[in-house]
Design an enzyme around this catalytic site. Sequence first.
Site, PDB file in Angstrom:
ATOM      1  N   CYS A 188       0.811  -1.236   0.000  1.00  0.00           N
ATOM      2  CA  CYS A 188       0.000   0.000   0.000  1.00  0.00           C
ATOM      3  C   CYS A 188       0.836   1.274   0.000  1.00  0.00           C
ATOM      4  O   CYS A 188       0.312   2.353  -0.273  1.00  0.00           O
ATOM      5  CB  CYS A 188      -0.949   0.000   1.198  1.00  0.00           C
ATOM      6  N   ASN A 233     -10.124  -0.033  -0.463  1.00  0.00           N
ATOM      7  CA  ASN A 233      -8.669   0.017  -0.436  1.00  0.00           C
ATOM      8  C   ASN A 233      -8.129  -0.600  -1.726  1.00  0.00           C
ATOM      9  O   ASN A 233      -8.255  -1.811  -1.931  1.00  0.00           O
ATOM     10  CB  ASN A 233      -8.181  -0.755   0.807  1.00  0.00           C
ATOM     11  N   HIS A 242      -3.414   7.122   2.767  1.00  0.00           N
ATOM     12  CA  HIS A 242      -3.820   5.833   2.193  1.00  0.00           C
ATOM     13  C   HIS A 242      -5.228   5.503   2.701  1.00  0.00           C
ATOM     14  O   HIS A 242      -5.541   5.716   3.875  1.00  0.00           O
ATOM     15  CB  HIS A 242      -2.811   4.764   2.626  1.00  0.00           C
TER      16      HIS A 242
END
Length: 338
Positions: A117, A287, A257
Amino acid sequence: MSKIQAVIAGISGYVPEYIMTNDEISALVDTSDDWILSRIGIKERRILKRDEGEGVTYLAGKAVQDLMRKTRFNPLEIEAVIFATSTPDYVMPNAAALTAYKNGMTNAFCFDLSAACSGFIYALEVATSFISSGKYRKVLVLAGDILSAITNYTDRNTCPIFGDGCGAALLEATSENVGVIDSIMRSDGNSLASLHQWGGGSVFPASHETVDKNMHTIWQDGKVVFKQAVSQMSDTCLELMERNHLSKDDVKWVVPHQANLRIIDAVASRMGVSSDKIMVNIQKYGNTSAGTIPICLWDYESQLKKGDNIILTAFGAGFTWGATYLKWGYDFCTRQDL
Ligand code: UT7
């Protein structure tokens, strides 16, 4: 001679057409729209279906084509393509080379970057170093994932979270006082037990057993990851602000994020930055791993102004994390015709 800065000269993204709702997830595992929305902040996510396209390079290609339309960059001038992804089309060759080939960037050298990520901010760090060295002037950073390819749709701890999407950022050299100013990048490899995909690497190559045991999908200890994400992202952001003498009022935007709205809120609160300055689109896309930050910038592009102080921050498997301070490079209104 003035310092060479690396500036984001254009941003784009692409998410697949298919919308997977929380109700659809609730038909697969024991969960509900209410639980997912209140505990994670996600309403829906996009999933790439095979009748639309295949692989992360399909999403990247769509983002690159839009970026070309918006910035009119010449693909032959791109000198390097860096693709941050955990879900390349194939184990080899790399997704960057495939994307470059399919989109006419035939003078570029191309490689993938594995930082889960945190992939976009890591790739931005590398691209910035290439450009500020003086050797390269145009670098394309791609960041995104097809997380649906590695999601266990029988595990309610993970399957509501993930979606598919990809961003694209054109990095260029400039002598103006805009672009990437400073960054802090960190890793901790002592976290394998908390967040991983065991199968498909050299320890557990694909076999009937790895497939039967669901080892080709992501597993996480959500609570550990949650706590680490909050503390590491907020600590690096605060350190970055302090050493660049940035008060919370100096910060125009924070781009965290998008893993969990409660993580985002906790990071914003520790930074002391008000919620109207925090970019959030987790409700629409979930996500998308390396894709979340460029997709946010793409979503908010029309609100960005030249010189805006922006802090990007991410946390992911590795663990990997960090924060980047940049000054936005252009006014969207001057590009409204594109
Ligand atoms: O991108 C980087 C990687 N990932 C992340 O950053 C994610 C970090 N972690 C998280 O976002 C959260 O920890 C989760 C969303 C994964 C889980 O949320 P939570 O509030 O931490 O839930 P929990 O694990 O503390 O579980 C609380 C309860 C449990 O039930 P009991 O034991 O209290 O009866 C879980 O079994 O919620 C249950 N639960 C669910 N219930 C309904 C867990 N997942 C679900 C679900 N639907 N999908």
